[in-house]
Every structure is written in C-alpha cells, then in structure tokens.
Design a protein around this motif. Structure first.
Motif, PDB file in Angstrom:
ATOM      1  N   SER A 186       0.814  -1.217   0.000  1.00  0.00           N
ATOM      2  CA  SER A 186       0.000   0.000   0.000  1.00  0.00           C
ATOM      3  C   SER A 186       0.845   1.263   0.000  1.00  0.00           C
ATOM      4  CB  SER A 186      -0.949   0.010   1.215  1.00  0.00           C
ATOM      5  OG  SER A 186      -0.214   0.129   2.425  1.00  0.00           O
ATOM      6  N   LEU A 187       2.151   1.117   0.169  1.00  0.00           N
ATOM      7  CA  LEU A 187       3.029   2.279   0.174  1.00  0.00           C
ATOM      8  C   LEU A 187       3.303   2.813  -1.229  1.00  0.00           C
ATOM      9  CD1 LEU A 187       5.607   1.096   2.867  1.00  0.00           C
ATOM     10  CD2 LEU A 187       3.692   2.660   3.159  1.00  0.00           C
ATOM     11  N   THR A 188       2.780   2.159  -2.222  1.00  0.00           N
ATOM     12  CA  THR A 188       2.971   2.644  -3.595  1.00  0.00           C
ATOM     13  C   THR A 188       1.633   2.700  -4.315  1.00  0.00           C
ATOM     14  OG1 THR A 188       4.387   2.403  -5.539  1.00  0.00           O
ATOM     15  CG2 THR A 188       3.330   0.413  -4.713  1.00  0.00           C
ATOM     16  N   ALA A 189       1.593   3.416  -5.421  1.00  0.00           N
ATOM     17  CA  ALA A 189       0.340   3.638  -6.151  1.00  0.00           C
ATOM     18  C   ALA A 189      -0.143   2.349  -6.800  1.00  0.00           C
ATOM     19  CB  ALA A 189       0.551   4.705  -7.215  1.00  0.00           C
ATOM     20  N   PRO A 190      -1.466   2.146  -6.890  1.00  0.00           N
ATOM     21  CA  PRO A 190      -2.009   0.908  -7.463  1.00  0.00           C
ATOM     22  C   PRO A 190      -1.502   0.604  -8.858  1.00  0.00           C
ATOM     23  CG  PRO A 190      -3.737   2.125  -6.350  1.00  0.00           C
ATOM     24  CD  PRO A 190      -2.536   3.023  -6.358  1.00  0.00           C
ATOM     25  N   GLU A 191      -1.378   1.628  -9.716  1.00  0.00           N
ATOM     26  CA  GLU A 191      -0.956   1.360 -11.094  1.00  0.00           C
ATOM     27  C   GLU A 191       0.502   0.899 -11.181  1.00  0.00           C
ATOM     28  OE1 GLU A 191      -0.650   5.829 -10.284  1.00  0.00           O
ATOM     29  OE2 GLU A 191      -2.107   4.213  -9.957  1.00  0.00           O
ATOM     30  N   GLN A 192       1.271   1.113 -10.105  1.00  0.00           N
ATOM     31  CA  GLN A 192       2.655   0.644 -10.101  1.00  0.00           C
ATOM     32  C   GLN A 192       2.793  -0.754  -9.508  1.00  0.00           C
ATOM     33  OE1 GLN A 192       4.817   3.693  -7.992  1.00  0.00           O
ATOM     34  NE2 GLN A 192       5.104   4.912  -9.841  1.00  0.00           N
ATOM     35  N   ARG A 193       1.729  -1.275  -8.897  1.00  0.00           N
ATOM     36  CA  ARG A 193       1.767  -2.618  -8.305  1.00  0.00           C
ATOM     37  C   ARG A 193       1.503  -3.660  -9.397  1.00  0.00           C
ATOM     38  NH1 ARG A 193      -2.766  -1.122  -4.019  1.00  0.00           N
ATOM     39  NH2 ARG A 193      -1.791   0.693  -3.053  1.00  0.00           N
ATOM     40  N   ASN A 194       2.442  -3.792 -10.280  1.00  0.00           N
ATOM     41  CA  ASN A 194       2.232  -4.677 -11.432  1.00  0.00           C
ATOM     42  C   ASN A 194       3.474  -5.526 -11.657  1.00  0.00           C
ATOM     43  OD1 ASN A 194       2.313  -5.458 -14.402  1.00  0.00           O
ATOM     44  ND2 ASN A 194       0.217  -4.708 -14.194  1.00  0.00           N
ATOM     45  N   LEU A 195       3.295  -6.836 -11.685  1.00  0.00           N
ATOM     46  CA  LEU A 195       4.421  -7.756 -11.802  1.00  0.00           C
ATOM     47  C   LEU A 195       5.122  -7.632 -13.154  1.00  0.00           C
ATOM     48  CD1 LEU A 195       6.056 -10.006 -10.503  1.00  0.00           C
ATOM     49  CD2 LEU A 195       4.396 -11.637 -11.412  1.00  0.00           C
ATOM     50  N   VAL A 196       4.358  -7.310 -14.208  1.00  0.00           N
ATOM     51  CA  VAL A 196       4.975  -7.138 -15.524  1.00  0.00           C
ATOM     52  C   VAL A 196       5.955  -5.971 -15.488  1.00  0.00           C
ATOM     53  CG1 VAL A 196       4.541  -6.629 -17.957  1.00  0.00           C
ATOM     54  CG2 VAL A 196       2.984  -8.134 -16.696  1.00  0.00           C
ATOM     55  N   ARG A 197       5.542  -4.872 -14.866  1.00  0.00           N
ATOM     56  CA  ARG A 197       6.417  -3.700 -14.780  1.00  0.00           C
ATOM     57  C   ARG A 197       7.640  -3.985 -13.901  1.00  0.00           C
ATOM     58  NH1 ARG A 197       4.000   0.242 -17.472  1.00  0.00           N
ATOM     59  NH2 ARG A 197       1.749   0.598 -17.365  1.00  0.00           N
ATOM     60  N   VAL A 198       7.470  -4.859 -12.905  1.00  0.00           N
ATOM     61  CA  VAL A 198       8.588  -5.201 -12.033  1.00  0.00           C
ATOM     62  C   VAL A 198       9.609  -6.069 -12.767  1.00  0.00           C
ATOM     63  CG1 VAL A 198       9.236  -6.498  -9.969  1.00  0.00           C
ATOM     64  CG2 VAL A 198       7.275  -4.979  -9.899  1.00  0.00           C
ATOM     65  N   ARG A 199       9.122  -7.107 -13.446  1.00  0.00           N
ATOM     66  CA  ARG A 199      10.027  -8.052 -14.097  1.00  0.00           C
ATOM     67  C   ARG A 199      10.623  -7.482 -15.380  1.00  0.00           C
ATOM     68  NH1 ARG A 199      10.390 -13.100 -11.460  1.00  0.00           N
ATOM     69  NH2 ARG A 199      12.031 -13.290 -13.018  1.00  0.00           N
ATOM     70  N   PHE A 200       9.887  -6.563 -16.025  1.00  0.00           N
ATOM     71  CA  PHE A 200      10.368  -5.965 -17.274  1.00  0.00           C
ATOM     72  C   PHE A 200      10.309  -4.440 -17.146  1.00  0.00           C
ATOM     73  CE2 PHE A 200       8.148  -9.967 -18.222  1.00  0.00           C
ATOM     74  CZ  PHE A 200       9.204 -10.707 -18.750  1.00  0.00           C
ATOM     75  N   PRO A 201      11.243  -3.858 -16.400  1.00  0.00           N
ATOM     76  CA  PRO A 201      11.148  -2.426 -16.087  1.00  0.00           C
ATOM     77  C   PRO A 201      11.284  -1.542 -17.325  1.00  0.00           C
ATOM     78  CG  PRO A 201      13.256  -3.333 -15.379  1.00  0.00           C
ATOM     79  CD  PRO A 201      12.420  -4.498 -15.779  1.00  0.00           C
ATOM     80  N   VAL A 202      10.512  -0.477 -17.298  1.00  0.00           N
ATOM     81  CA  VAL A 202      10.567   0.582 -18.296  1.00  0.00           C
ATOM     82  C   VAL A 202      10.810   1.875 -17.525  1.00  0.00           C
ATOM     83  CG1 VAL A 202       9.276   1.843 -20.050  1.00  0.00           C
ATOM     84  CG2 VAL A 202       9.033  -0.639 -19.872  1.00  0.00           C
TER      85      VAL A 202
END
Length: 294
Positions: free
Chosen positions: A144-160
C-alpha cells in the motif's frame, strides 16, 4: 421509502452491517456495538481513510473514483450485480465484461480468508496486484506504500524507465537462473493469452505497448509467440530482519475472471516455516521505497 434510504451512503452502510469480522478474516475482538464491520475496518480493507468512509455514508461524498469503487466492492465482498449497483450509485459506468476485472468474487474472498496464516495475494489478468493479506505484507513489505498502477508484476520483471513497477519491499529471487528465465517467459505468455481475451482493454493495451517499446527482453519473449500460464517456482525472500526465507510459490488461476491467487508456502516443520511465523508475529515492517519482485 425515501431517496436517502437508497442512496450510496445508506447502501454502503447496509453492506457493511451484513459483514462480520470473521467473514473478512479479522478477529472479533472485544464486545462490539456494531452489528457488522466497523467503519475503520472497512476503511482498512478498502485502503481509504476512515474520514472518507464517514463522508460517503453521511452523503457528504457521493462521487468516488472507479478505483475507490472497485476497492469498496472488494472489501464489502459484493457480487457482480451488487458491484455494478455500487458503480451506478456513484455515477460510474460498471466495468464491461470484455475489460479486465479487478473484482474479487465473494466465493474467492471466502477462500482467501480461510487460508489463515499463509502469505497470499491476488493479481488481475494483467498482473496488477489487487489484494494481499497481512502475512503477505509482513513477509514482503506493505504494497500500500505505492500507487495501485505501479503494483504490477509485468512492470517489475520488465522495467521501463518511465513506468516503474513495485510490488515487494524486499528482494525476492528465483531459486536459479533457469527458474528466473522460465518465470519471465510464463509472464509474457500469460499476458499474450490475456490480450486475446481482452483486446479492447486500454490498461492492458497500454501495458503491452509500453513494455514492448521500453524493454528489449520482454520484446524478445513476446515475439516468441508463447501462450500459456504461470506455474510454481521456489523463491528466496531476503527479509531485512529475519534473513533469507525459502518459499514455494504457487499460482492458482480462476478461469472465469482470470484472477490469479499467488500463495507462498514453506516445508512443514522447517526453519523457513518458523521464519514466516516470526514475520507474521512481528507484523509489517517500515519499508524503504518499494522495489522487488513477486
């Protein structure tokens, strides 16, 4: 019957009153005056402030965002019909069936609350983290310390660079490089499957396009054409105070909603099981800016 009795605030109160703490996995505690959940309990489950719940129920706030409406529907364990009614009372269009659903059905909610002291989380079809229990937050750090749209495993594993993703506060790594590669391929393959089921979903479309343009590894895996789902893997959590915890990660998918339940388990009687228990008892630890993986 008056308009006040059918308003958004009155309806939320009715739904809150019909839920018991046990239904949502909370201890009953001391003698309660409230017949159902307390306002602060609903606020905690939905990730909003108590003051906002009060204003909603008193009719001083009448237009929650779609994100808040979805969170309230999950916390109140609404059926799909009830969820759609909540959206309409809030002046929102209910989610279309051809769009990714962030709604966790009541039956799944009941299963989740009965999993007890196992670290559990729920992801949407595009791997956005929707829900987690207290043990998950204690073991991995509070999402909950980060925004919902950033809580995404795709973005974590494949950072942009322009679209960071954060799920866990502490590093979580696969048992070996082979498992890590297989996990990445499974995520890309699962996302391709979702793209066929939800071709008009703007959130999914933007996620795929941004990741293709910004992450060469994802582009290579995507263009392999693999279609599939996520499997089980062994992982190590590097907890800042308890140390390394080896867990088995299993993913259970719901065919109707494409929601994914991720469960971490340990070998019964092992040192890792004891460490998970220690994390659960210690509760959520203050975390630095969130980074990490599933």
């Amino acid at each position: 019957m008056t308009a006040d009795e059918t308003s958004l605030g009155a309806t939320i109160r009715l739904w809150r009153d019909r839920l018991s703490p046990a239904t949502v996995g909370l201890p009953a505690g001391r003698v309660r005056r409230a017949t159902g959940l307390r306002r602060e309990e609903l606020a905690d489950l939905a990730g909003v402030s108590v003051d906002y719940v009060v204003r909603l129920e008193q009719g001083r706030a009448t237009t929650p965002s779609a994100q808040v409406a979805a969170a309230l529907a999950r916390a109140l364990q609404l059926s799909r019909t009830e969820r759609d009614h909540l959206y309409r009372l809030a002046g929102l269009q209910p989610p279309r069936d051809d769009l990714i659903s962030d709604h966790i059905p009541p039956g799944m909610q009941r299963v989740l609350t009965r999993l007890g002291d196992r670290p559990v989380a729920v992801f949407a079809a595009d791997w956005r983290l929707l829900w987690w229990n207290r043990v998950w937050a204690a073991l991995l750090g509070d999402p909950s310390l980060t925004a919902p749209e950033q809580r995404n495993l795709v973005r974590v594993r494949f950072p942009v660079a322009s679209h960071p993703g954060r799920i866990a506060a502490w590093p979580v790594v696969a048992e070996n490089a082979e498992n890590d590669d297989a996990s990445d391929l499974a995520i890309a393959a699962d996302l391709r499957r979702a793209s066929a089921r939800y071709p008009e979903d703007p959130r999914l479309r933007d996620l795929i396009r941004q990741t293709l343009d910004g992450n060469p590894r994802f582009a290579d895996l995507w263009h392999s054409g693999a279609v599939g789902g996520h499997a089980e893997y062994r992982k190590t959590i590097h907890h800042p105070t308890i140390g390394e915890i080896v867990v088995d990660c299993d993913v259970l998918a719901d065919s109707d909603t494409d929601l994914k339940i991720v469960i971490y388990t340990t070998v019964p009687g092992s040192e890792d099981e004891t460490k998970v228990d220690l994390a659960r008892v210690a509760g959520v630890t203050a975390a630095p800016p969130l980074t990490g993986t599933e």
